[in-house]
Design a protein around this motif. Structure first.
Motif, PDB file in Angstrom:
ATOM      1  N   LEU A  98      -8.972  -7.928  43.127  1.00 38.21           N
ATOM      2  CA  LEU A  98     -10.202  -8.406  43.758  1.00 38.21           C
ATOM      3  C   LEU A  98     -11.434  -7.939  42.991  1.00 38.21           C
ATOM      4  CD1 LEU A  98      -9.400  -7.966  47.563  1.00 38.21           C
ATOM      5  CD2 LEU A  98      -9.824 -10.113  46.363  1.00 38.21           C
ATOM      6  N   ARG A  99     -11.399  -6.680  42.515  1.00 38.78           N
ATOM      7  CA  ARG A  99     -12.540  -6.179  41.726  1.00 38.78           C
ATOM      8  C   ARG A  99     -12.650  -6.941  40.408  1.00 38.78           C
ATOM      9  NH1 ARG A  99     -10.708  -1.299  43.914  1.00 38.78           N
ATOM     10  NH2 ARG A  99      -9.540  -0.751  42.052  1.00 38.78           N
ATOM     11  N   ASP A 100     -11.513  -7.237  39.768  1.00 40.24           N
ATOM     12  CA  ASP A 100     -11.538  -8.022  38.525  1.00 40.24           C
ATOM     13  C   ASP A 100     -12.098  -9.422  38.781  1.00 40.24           C
ATOM     14  OD1 ASP A 100     -10.449  -5.899  37.161  1.00 40.24           O
ATOM     15  OD2 ASP A 100      -8.391  -6.661  37.210  1.00 40.24           O
ATOM     16  N   ALA A 101     -11.715 -10.014  39.922  1.00 39.32           N
ATOM     17  CA  ALA A 101     -12.211 -11.349  40.267  1.00 39.32           C
ATOM     18  C   ALA A 101     -13.724 -11.325  40.487  1.00 39.32           C
ATOM     19  CB  ALA A 101     -11.500 -11.860  41.516  1.00 39.32           C
ATOM     20  N   ALA A 106     -22.577   3.697  54.938  1.00 38.67           N
ATOM     21  CA  ALA A 106     -23.342   3.524  53.697  1.00 38.67           C
ATOM     22  C   ALA A 106     -22.369   3.558  52.533  1.00 38.67           C
ATOM     23  CB  ALA A 106     -24.388   4.625  53.545  1.00 38.67           C
ATOM     24  N   GLY A 107     -22.516   2.599  51.649  1.00 38.43           N
ATOM     25  CA  GLY A 107     -21.635   2.549  50.486  1.00 38.43           C
ATOM     26  C   GLY A 107     -22.389   2.159  49.246  1.00 38.43           C
ATOM     27  N   PRO A 108     -21.691   1.992  48.118  1.00 41.36           N
ATOM     28  CA  PRO A 108     -22.345   1.636  46.852  1.00 41.36           C
ATOM     29  C   PRO A 108     -23.134   0.339  46.932  1.00 41.36           C
ATOM     30  CG  PRO A 108     -20.083   2.337  46.475  1.00 41.36           C
ATOM     31  CD  PRO A 108     -20.252   2.226  47.958  1.00 41.36           C
ATOM     32  N   SER A 109     -22.729  -0.598  47.846  1.00 41.42           N
ATOM     33  CA  SER A 109     -23.447  -1.872  47.927  1.00 41.42           C
ATOM     34  C   SER A 109     -24.753  -1.755  48.696  1.00 41.42           C
ATOM     35  CB  SER A 109     -22.563  -2.937  48.577  1.00 41.42           C
ATOM     36  OG  SER A 109     -22.216  -2.549  49.892  1.00 41.42           O
ATOM     37  N   ALA A 110     -24.970  -0.635  49.383  1.00 43.01           N
ATOM     38  CA  ALA A 110     -26.208  -0.464  50.140  1.00 43.01           C
ATOM     39  C   ALA A 110     -27.274   0.171  49.274  1.00 43.01           C
ATOM     40  CB  ALA A 110     -25.956   0.383  51.377  1.00 43.01           C
ATOM     41  N   ALA A 111     -27.597  -0.491  48.167  1.00 44.92           N
ATOM     42  CA  ALA A 111     -28.595   0.028  47.236  1.00 44.92           C
ATOM     43  C   ALA A 111     -29.992  -0.309  47.728  1.00 44.92           C
ATOM     44  CB  ALA A 111     -28.368  -0.577  45.846  1.00 44.92           C
ATOM     45  N   PRO A 112     -30.998   0.477  47.302  1.00 45.06           N
ATOM     46  CA  PRO A 112     -32.373   0.200  47.741  1.00 45.06           C
ATOM     47  C   PRO A 112     -32.777  -1.226  47.407  1.00 45.06           C
ATOM     48  CG  PRO A 112     -32.244   2.334  46.679  1.00 45.06           C
ATOM     49  CD  PRO A 112     -30.909   1.675  46.475  1.00 45.06           C
ATOM     50  N   GLY A 113     -33.362  -1.912  48.377  1.00 45.57           N
ATOM     51  CA  GLY A 113     -33.838  -3.273  48.151  1.00 45.57           C
ATOM     52  C   GLY A 113     -32.782  -4.347  48.294  1.00 45.57           C
ATOM     53  N   ALA A 151     -13.151   6.157  62.461  1.00 43.04           N
ATOM     54  CA  ALA A 151     -14.150   6.278  61.395  1.00 43.04           C
ATOM     55  C   ALA A 151     -13.494   6.646  60.069  1.00 43.04           C
ATOM     56  CB  ALA A 151     -15.193   7.321  61.773  1.00 43.04           C
ATOM     57  N   GLU A 152     -12.504   7.535  60.112  1.00 41.23           N
ATOM     58  CA  GLU A 152     -11.816   7.947  58.877  1.00 41.23           C
ATOM     59  C   GLU A 152     -11.018   6.794  58.276  1.00 41.23           C
ATOM     60  OE1 GLU A 152      -9.650  11.306  60.256  1.00 41.23           O
ATOM     61  OE2 GLU A 152     -11.302  12.734  59.896  1.00 41.23           O
ATOM     62  N   GLU A 153     -10.350   6.017  59.144  1.00 40.39           N
ATOM     63  CA  GLU A 153      -9.610   4.854  58.650  1.00 40.39           C
ATOM     64  C   GLU A 153     -10.562   3.817  58.066  1.00 40.39           C
ATOM     65  OE1 GLU A 153      -6.499   2.218  57.771  1.00 40.39           O
ATOM     66  OE2 GLU A 153      -6.601   4.379  58.098  1.00 40.39           O
ATOM     67  N   LEU A 154     -11.708   3.614  58.720  1.00 42.58           N
ATOM     68  CA  LEU A 154     -12.733   2.695  58.221  1.00 42.58           C
ATOM     69  C   LEU A 154     -13.217   3.142  56.850  1.00 42.58           C
ATOM     70  CD1 LEU A 154     -14.558   0.248  58.930  1.00 42.58           C
ATOM     71  CD2 LEU A 154     -16.132   1.864  59.997  1.00 42.58           C
ATOM     72  N   GLN A 155     -13.471   4.430  56.679  1.00 45.12           N
ATOM     73  CA  GLN A 155     -13.946   4.963  55.400  1.00 45.12           C
ATOM     74  C   GLN A 155     -12.910   4.756  54.303  1.00 45.12           C
ATOM     75  OE1 GLN A 155     -13.006   7.696  53.351  1.00 45.12           O
ATOM     76  NE2 GLN A 155     -14.789   7.429  52.017  1.00 45.12           N
ATOM     77  N   SER A 208     -11.634  -0.799  48.949  1.00 47.45           N
ATOM     78  CA  SER A 208     -12.171  -2.101  48.559  1.00 47.45           C
ATOM     79  C   SER A 208     -13.290  -1.971  47.535  1.00 47.45           C
ATOM     80  CB  SER A 208     -12.677  -2.861  49.788  1.00 47.45           C
ATOM     81  OG  SER A 208     -13.799  -2.217  50.357  1.00 47.45           O
ATOM     82  N   HIS A 209     -14.090  -0.885  47.623  1.00 48.33           N
ATOM     83  CA  HIS A 209     -15.159  -0.663  46.636  1.00 48.33           C
ATOM     84  C   HIS A 209     -14.576  -0.165  45.322  1.00 48.33           C
ATOM     85  CE1 HIS A 209     -18.801  -1.481  48.849  1.00 48.33           C
ATOM     86  NE2 HIS A 209     -18.357  -0.795  49.885  1.00 48.33           N
ATOM     87  N   GLY A 210     -13.634   0.762  45.399  1.00 54.51           N
ATOM     88  CA  GLY A 210     -12.990   1.286  44.200  1.00 54.51           C
ATOM     89  C   GLY A 210     -13.773   2.353  43.472  1.00 54.51           C
ATOM     90  N   SER A 211     -15.058   2.508  43.749  1.00 56.79           N
ATOM     91  CA  SER A 211     -15.866   3.535  43.087  1.00 56.79           C
ATOM     92  C   SER A 211     -17.080   3.830  43.954  1.00 56.79           C
ATOM     93  CB  SER A 211     -16.316   3.063  41.698  1.00 56.79           C
ATOM     94  OG  SER A 211     -17.119   1.911  41.816  1.00 56.79           O
ATOM     95  N   GLY A 212     -17.692   4.988  43.708  1.00 58.45           N
ATOM     96  CA  GLY A 212     -18.856   5.377  44.490  1.00 58.45           C
ATOM     97  C   GLY A 212     -18.454   5.955  45.839  1.00 58.45           C
ATOM     98  N   ARG A 213     -19.415   6.608  46.498  1.00 60.32           N
ATOM     99  CA  ARG A 213     -19.146   7.221  47.798  1.00 60.32           C
ATOM    100  C   ARG A 213     -19.349   6.202  48.922  1.00 60.32           C
ATOM    101  NH1 ARG A 213     -22.507  11.758  49.409  1.00 60.32           N
ATOM    102  NH2 ARG A 213     -20.757  12.731  50.479  1.00 60.32           N
TER     103      ARG A 213
END
Length: 517
Positions: free
Chosen positions: A189-192, A307-314, A361-365, A371-376
């Motif tokens: 999915l990340r490659d796609a 909050a994840g890597p996709s929640a960047a400012p702006g 919450a832990e299972e959600l995290q 799915s993100h594969g990187s970042g907190r």
């Protein structure tokens, strides 16, 4: 499709295949037929044409030179017309075609080339009519799938009825929208997603070792998703390509519809945050909105912040739909709102155990992180309100817990409001401009004068070791008297004495504010 093999199947033409040729050979698609008796027809023959000849050129050149010229023009093959003067195909011509891999057939003395031309025209018309009929039939089936609400999965099934292909639809945020005989791993999915965000997107992508042809799904003139066929593009037939391109067009309609619905839902859900913060004046409206999303406002409701890597400012977080899906997978109804700093979830929680909420919450995290594969990826638990009237407090707690976690880059990834140190909550509640002014006011002169950084490192060590002189000196490998001198200098530059409670609190909070901004 018109080919030499299709012509060979027409018994009335009395064609005999002498040399099958290399590669596609007699199955190569024919552009058209070209009748010639020139010794060098290369300038006039187009790539993909089938050359028809009676061999009149044998008086001017040899078969090897003629075949070389036809091969140089990239013709699809040769049909040699037998005559009463030459009742057999020359052996030199057969050998020349075999040496270059050129298909060669001979036609009976009794059949003119015009019969071949008429047969080719009929076959080509039938092929085009069949293609058109298939397109019209598929158009009806695809339109029916859209109108009856079958979604992306229904569109894929239309294609699958004609072609046995493994298909997956992935949007540019990495979500698998539908699949047929295929499922992608998180890595695939990340490659796609990376392939879809390239400019321009490629025709083919490597999905963790699997070659996949890409058919773009656009909405409002931008690439929103991709139809991935888990086959190399070169292995697809023209009919399969046509069907997949047509499916991509209808998927564009489906994706545009989903985007419109999602935008309305998100706008509808986002208003809830304003209503919750408005307090008692909007309690009835909050209850009504929660019911619309399947959340019972009269029962306990939990507040989570993600909050994840996709929640960047702006940028608005793309986690909202993923959070909704993951909570539904655990049997929990929720109203989820995506934002630029975090995604908020109001979760129906008709249970007494707080421990199980932490497990959710832990299972959600874990699943969001995969799915993100990187970042907190952070999940903050604000608490559980007995009903919708107390959501304002747990919303604030979830947000402030999340922001305190974001400031503590080495801290836990799942945390409850009660676990966060009070000073982190206090600091995180201030805006960045206020924090910057406070930090600069306390530490500005120190950093301007402390070129070597010794004084700041001494301050950090002294605070970290709870003001213990001996331990601080030992950590810094200096004498205690040197430490005292440094602390005195620190007090002069910051106007706060770290050896007093007031001074220590100010300096500690200034460092915390500095870390947050």
């Amino acid at each position: 499709m018109l080919s030499l093999n299709r012509l060979l199947q027409q018994a009335e033409l009395e064609l005999t295949l002498l040399v099958p040729g290399d590669g596609e050979g007699a199955d190569r698609e024919l552009l058209w037929l070209h009748n010639t008796e020139l010794a060098d027809p290369a300038p006039y023959v187009r790539p993909g044409e089938l050359v028809l000849t009676n061999g009149v050129w044998l008086d001017e050149t040899d078969p090897r030179s003629f075949v070389a010229a036809v091969h140089r023009a990239d013709a699809a093959g040769i049909v040699f017309g037998l005559r009463r003067e030459s009742p057999t195909t020359p052996a030199d011509l057969i050998e020349a075609c075999r040496s270059v891999g050129m298909p060669l057939a001979e036609i009976s003395v009794d059949v003119p080339f015009t019969a071949v031309t008429r047969a080719a025209a009929t076959l080509l018309a039938e092929s085009r009519l069949s293609d058109l009929s298939g397109t019209v039939r598929r158009t009806g089936a695809l339109a029916s799938a859209i109108t009856r609400g079958a979604g992306a999965a229904g569109i894929l099934q239309v294609v699958r009825r004609e072609h046995d292909l493994p298909l997956v639809v992935v949007d540019r945020t990495g979500r698998q929208l539908a699949s047929a005989s295929a499922d992608l791993s998180p890595t695939q999915l990340r490659d796609a997603t990376r392939a879809l965000t390239r400019r321009p997107p490629p025709l083919e992508a490597d999905l963790d070792g699997t070659s996949a042809a890409i058919f773009l799904v656009t909405a409002v003139a931008d690439v929103e998703a991709g139809l991935f066929c888990l086959r190399p593009y070169r292995d697809l037939t023209p009919d399969e390509v046509a069907a997949l391109e047509q499916a991509g067009t209808y998927l564009s309609l489906e994706v545009a519809k989903q985007q419109a619905v999602h935008a309305i839902e998100q706008r509808f859900a986002a208003e809830v945050l304003d209503m919750v913060q408005a307090g008692s004046s909007r309690e009835a409206d909050v209850a009504e909105r929660l019911r619309a999303f399947g959340v019972d406002p009269t029962s306990p409701v939990a507040a989570l912040a993600v909050a994840g890597p996709s929640a960047a400012p702006g940028q608005v977080s793309h986690d909202a739909e993923a959070v909704t899906d993951l909570l539904l997978d655990q049997g929990l109804a929720a109203l989820v709102v995506g934002g630029s700093r975090e995604t908020i979830a109001f979760v129906s929680w008709p249970r007494a155990e707080r421990a199980s909420l932490r497990a959710v919450a832990e299972e959600l995290q874990r699943r969001l992180f995969r799915s993100h594969g990187s970042g907190r990826v952070l999940v903050a638990i604000g608490g559980v309100s007995p009903n919708s009237t107390g959501l304002g407090a747990v919303l604030l707690q979830a947000r402030e817990t999340c922001r305190a976690m974001q400031a503590d880059t080495g801290g836990p990834v799942v945390q409850e409001f009660g676990d966060v140190h009070s000073h982190r909550l206090l600091v995180s509640m201030l805006d960045r401009e206020t924090l910057a002014r406070f930090s600069a006011g306390v530490l500005g002169d120190l950093r301007e004068q402390d070129r070597s950084g010794d004084l700041e490192s001494t301050l950090r060590a002294f605070l970290d070791l709870d003001g213990h002189y001996g331990a601080t000196a030992e950590r810094l490998h200096i004498h205690v008297n040197t430490l005292r001198n440094r602390l005195t200098k620190l007090a002069e530059l910051t106007r706060r004495d770290v050896r007093t409670t007031d001074g220590r609190v100010d300096l500690f909070l200034a460092l915390q504010a500095d870390a947050l901004i």
